[in-house]
Design an enzyme around this catalytic site. Structure first.
Site, PDB file in Angstrom:
ATOM      1  N   GLY A  63       0.913  -1.193  -0.005  1.00  0.00           N
ATOM      2  CA  GLY A  63      -0.072  -0.002   0.062  1.00  0.00           C
ATOM      3  C   GLY A  63       0.848   1.122   0.215  1.00  0.00           C
ATOM      4  O   GLY A  63       0.482   2.263   0.586  1.00  0.00           O
ATOM      5  N   GLY A  89      20.095   7.954  -4.911  1.00  0.00           N
ATOM      6  CA  GLY A  89      21.301   6.891  -4.766  1.00  0.00           C
ATOM      7  C   GLY A  89      21.001   5.612  -4.046  1.00  0.00           C
ATOM      8  O   GLY A  89      21.713   4.902  -3.805  1.00  0.00           O
ATOM      9  N   VAL A  94      -3.323  -7.379  -2.149  1.00  0.00           N
ATOM     10  CA  VAL A  94      -3.039  -8.185  -1.048  1.00  0.00           C
ATOM     11  C   VAL A  94      -4.445  -8.993  -0.819  1.00  0.00           C
ATOM     12  O   VAL A  94      -3.969  -9.922   0.085  1.00  0.00           O
ATOM     13  CB  VAL A  94      -2.986  -7.042   0.280  1.00  0.00           C
ATOM     14  N   ASN A 135       1.030  -2.478   5.338  1.00  0.00           N
ATOM     15  CA  ASN A 135       0.258  -1.166   5.567  1.00  0.00           C
ATOM     16  C   ASN A 135      -1.015  -0.938   4.630  1.00  0.00           C
ATOM     17  O   ASN A 135      -1.602  -0.213   5.316  1.00  0.00           O
ATOM     18  CB  ASN A 135       1.409   0.006   5.117  1.00  0.00           C
ATOM     19  N   TYR A 151     -13.800  -1.946  10.019  1.00  0.00           N
ATOM     20  CA  TYR A 151     -12.582  -1.267  10.112  1.00  0.00           C
ATOM     21  C   TYR A 151     -11.972  -1.812  11.708  1.00  0.00           C
ATOM     22  O   TYR A 151     -10.773  -2.425  11.853  1.00  0.00           O
ATOM     23  CB  TYR A 151     -12.773   0.073  10.072  1.00  0.00           C
ATOM     24  N   ALA A 192     -13.100  -4.027  13.698  1.00  0.00           N
ATOM     25  CA  ALA A 192     -12.857  -5.536  14.129  1.00  0.00           C
ATOM     26  C   ALA A 192     -11.364  -6.173  13.369  1.00  0.00           C
ATOM     27  O   ALA A 192     -10.833  -6.908  13.695  1.00  0.00           O
ATOM     28  CB  ALA A 192     -14.098  -6.172  13.299  1.00  0.00           C
ATOM     29  N   ILE A 250      -3.358  10.261  12.039  1.00  0.00           N
ATOM     30  CA  ILE A 250      -2.374  10.933  11.419  1.00  0.00           C
ATOM     31  C   ILE A 250      -2.789  11.685  10.112  1.00  0.00           C
ATOM     32  O   ILE A 250      -3.780  11.401   9.301  1.00  0.00           O
ATOM     33  CB  ILE A 250      -1.161   9.839  10.941  1.00  0.00           C
TER      34      ILE A 250
HETATM   35  P1  NAI Z   1      -4.174   5.471   2.019  1.00  0.00           P
HETATM   36  O1  NAI Z   1      -5.658   5.348   1.531  1.00  0.00           O
HETATM   37  O2  NAI Z   1      -3.514   6.584   1.790  1.00  0.00           O
HETATM   38  O3  NAI Z   1      -3.205   4.225   1.766  1.00  0.00           O
HETATM   39  C1  NAI Z   1      -3.817   2.816   1.808  1.00  0.00           C
HETATM   40  C2  NAI Z   1      -3.150   2.150   0.722  1.00  0.00           C
HETATM   41  O4  NAI Z   1      -3.489   0.882   0.707  1.00  0.00           O
HETATM   42  C3  NAI Z   1      -3.094   2.854  -0.720  1.00  0.00           C
HETATM   43  O5  NAI Z   1      -1.831   2.745  -1.249  1.00  0.00           O
HETATM   44  C4  NAI Z   1      -3.981   1.980  -1.297  1.00  0.00           C
HETATM   45  O6  NAI Z   1      -3.782   1.783  -2.585  1.00  0.00           O
HETATM   46  C5  NAI Z   1      -3.627   0.560  -0.728  1.00  0.00           C
HETATM   47  N1  NAI Z   1      -4.370  -0.669  -0.994  1.00  0.00           N
HETATM   48  C6  NAI Z   1      -5.780  -0.707  -0.538  1.00  0.00           C
HETATM   49  N2  NAI Z   1      -6.295  -1.822  -0.954  1.00  0.00           N
HETATM   50  C7  NAI Z   1      -5.278  -2.631  -1.348  1.00  0.00           C
HETATM   51  C8  NAI Z   1      -5.112  -3.828  -2.019  1.00  0.00           C
HETATM   52  N3  NAI Z   1      -5.976  -4.882  -1.831  1.00  0.00           N
HETATM   53  N4  NAI Z   1      -3.931  -4.162  -2.337  1.00  0.00           N
HETATM   54  C9  NAI Z   1      -2.904  -3.417  -2.048  1.00  0.00           C
HETATM   55  N5  NAI Z   1      -2.906  -2.425  -1.790  1.00  0.00           N
HETATM   56  C10 NAI Z   1      -3.869  -1.704  -1.393  1.00  0.00           C
HETATM   57  O7  NAI Z   1      -4.456   5.652   3.684  1.00  0.00           O
HETATM   58  P2  NAI Z   1      -3.329   5.821   4.954  1.00  0.00           P
HETATM   59  O8  NAI Z   1      -3.928   6.786   5.770  1.00  0.00           O
HETATM   60  O9  NAI Z   1      -1.889   5.857   4.311  1.00  0.00           O
HETATM   61  O10 NAI Z   1      -3.312   4.069   5.619  1.00  0.00           O
HETATM   62  C11 NAI Z   1      -2.472   3.453   5.571  1.00  0.00           C
HETATM   63  C12 NAI Z   1      -2.524   2.237   6.785  1.00  0.00           C
HETATM   64  O11 NAI Z   1      -2.348   2.955   8.024  1.00  0.00           O
HETATM   65  C13 NAI Z   1      -3.976   1.731   6.499  1.00  0.00           C
HETATM   66  O12 NAI Z   1      -3.644   0.163   7.129  1.00  0.00           O
HETATM   67  C14 NAI Z   1      -4.729   2.313   7.662  1.00  0.00           C
HETATM   68  O13 NAI Z   1      -5.807   1.502   8.116  1.00  0.00           O
HETATM   69  C15 NAI Z   1      -3.585   2.714   8.571  1.00  0.00           C
HETATM   70  N6  NAI Z   1      -3.916   3.881   9.519  1.00  0.00           N
HETATM   71  C16 NAI Z   1      -4.285   5.252   9.056  1.00  0.00           C
HETATM   72  C17 NAI Z   1      -4.173   6.174   9.856  1.00  0.00           C
HETATM   73  C18 NAI Z   1      -4.340   7.453   9.582  1.00  0.00           C
HETATM   74  O14 NAI Z   1      -4.829   8.556  10.327  1.00  0.00           O
HETATM   75  N7  NAI Z   1      -4.108   7.783   8.138  1.00  0.00           N
HETATM   76  C19 NAI Z   1      -4.553   5.801  11.465  1.00  0.00           C
HETATM   77  C20 NAI Z   1      -4.544   4.595  11.773  1.00  0.00           C
HETATM   78  C21 NAI Z   1      -4.019   3.431  10.870  1.00  0.00           C
END
Ligand code: NAI
Length: 247
Positions: free
Chosen positions: A8, A49, A59, A85, A151, A153, A184
């Protein structure tokens, strides 16, 4: 140089984790369904570099996971560090969640984390090097908020799954931990957090601010490197105190 795979990584925290690991001595393999944004990220990292590769990965699809790890092997690389991630959320009252919507969230956040962790652990076991797996959960893996049942769960599942895998894979020198960020700021949520509802939410965080992506670097690097060599089966919360906010 140790090789870190970040799933991700086409946006948000995943792209940031890849940059952080790269700046701290890892070769990185970035993975997501869309390869175009990944190519931009690898070009940026290579311009400094450093070593970076992009692989397509859904995934939720076991065939795609196998293909991604096969192409990593073809590059003559072996994953020693994984940041699981990729994740999605779907804000909806529990009474309105359809079976398909439930599957979409749980398949991505929980089954996806398992499939990729399993494939990485197989590669680490075969290489005989051990490794570190960081599964990105959330504070919603420890407490709840309204309209996020699937989410929460799935994220609680990640915390327990990480403990189970830590127990089974310690014998191979593989550490498995979960990282639980609070709120974040990223490109996707910046607008919401500037709204009245977003500002009200920030007031409930004891440190009275949103997390910045860099606030996760310390915990990520602790878990990813030898500094965290005796840490496995743990869940590290990075949330400005949100989980301990007054009830
Ligand atoms: P985002 O939506 O920018 O990033 C999620 C990424 O996962 C994207 O690159 C998306 O293309 C990818 N993705 C989704 N389904 C996919 C799949 N089936 N196969 C491969 N890639 C896939 O969201 P963000 O905020 O960067 O979140 C990243 C992680 O952090 C997530 O797991 C989210 O639950 C977790 N998180 C985020 C928080 C926040 O405040 N931004 C807080 C707590 C957790």
């Amino acid at each position: 140089m140790p090789v870190a795979l970040v799933t991700g990584a086409s946006s948000g925290l995943g792209a940031h984790f890849a940059r952080t690991l790269s700046s701290n001595g890892f070769s990185v393999v970035v993975a997501a369904r869309r390869v175009d944004p990944l190519n931009a990220l690898t070009a940026e990292i290579k311009a400094q570099g450093k070593i970076a590769h992009a692989v397509p990965l859904d995934v939720t699809d076991p065939g795609s996971v196998d293909a991604a790890f096969a192409s990593i092997k073809q590059l003559d690389l072996s994953v020693g560090m994984l940041v699981n991630n990729a994740g999605i959320s779907d804000m909806k009252p529990a009474l309105n969640i359809s079976a398909d919507e439930w599957d979409r969230v749980v398949d991505t956040n929980l089954k996806g984390v398992f499939l990729v962790a399993q494939a990485a652990a197989r590669q680490m076991k075969e290489a005989g090097t051990g490794g570190s797996i960081v599964n990105v959960a959330s504070i919603l893996g420890h407490r709840v908020a309204g309209s996020l049942a699937s989410y929460a769960a799935s994220k609680a599942g990640i915390v327990r799954l990480s403990e189970s895998l830590a127990l089974e894979w310690a014998r191979y020198g593989i550490r498995v931990n979960s990282l639980c960020p609070g709120y974040i700021e990223t490109d996707l949520n910046r607008e919401f957090f500037a709204s009245n509802a977003g500002l009200a939410l920030i007031k409930r965080i004891p440190q009275r601010r949103l997390g910045k992506q860099e606030d996760l670097d310390g915990a990520l690097l602790l878990l990813a490197t030898d500094a965290g060599r005796y840490i496995t089966g743990s869940s590290i919360v990075v949330d400005g105190g949100h989980l301990v906010s007054s009830l």
